[in-house]
Design an enzyme around this catalytic site. Sequence first.
Site: not given
Length: 256
Positions: A111-113, A200
């Site tokens: 999962l993206d930051i 993303h």
Amino acid sequence: MADKGRKNGPMRLDRFLAEMGYGTRTQVKDMVKKGRVRVNAEAVKDADRKVNPESDLIEVDRSQVAYARMEYYMLNKPQGVVSATEDRKYPTVVGLIREALRKDLFPVGRLDIDTEGLLLITNDGDLAHNLLSPKKHVDKVYLAHVSGGLPEDAVRRFEEGIKLEDGTMTLPAKLKIQEAAGREKEWQEVLVTIREGKFHQIKRMFEALGCRVEYLKRISVGPLMLDPELKPGEYRPLTPEEEYSIKDCGNRRNRV
């Protein structure tokens, strides 16, 4: 990936203690030389001795070493933490699991930051492969706040697959509009279901529609739902029922 589901049976003592977090193999060998390690109540002289962690009593400094062949944790990933086992700049999701017995845990997918929500932390490499493979058709559901105004054909375009700005086509996905933007809100709340995990991906899908993702949270992977009692940064072991369902899901096909 880490441990691909090693079968039960004998293994080297230094490997076992290293996997249980007692240091590197070199450090373990030093512990053995100093007489700090015992197997079945007897001091060990050889760090490469074969032991069976499920039947032998293994002690370090007279304290029993707890053993887990596989561990499964549900984490509500907070923003500002990276989906990795180690990072020089940011805290990692694995570092949040303080009660872990094993040293070889990793996050299943990324999962993206700035993305929150459900993340499975385990050392089961076979399960991770099954859950992440697009061929397995395991649904991942996200809650998103999207600004910029969705086009009228957004739902249809998601169903057909979105052509990203670099020309990549995504697999068919589902878009469900939960809450339309009103005078007081500049974004729409939507649910997105995908079965792949390109870089993303969800943000790029909406960018291809001329929109922007302002907030993103994963709420489920296959049958595994994020526990609403878990606040961002909190975690718990999977229940036996959850563990069974997620393994069963990874071993079969599940269409969007």
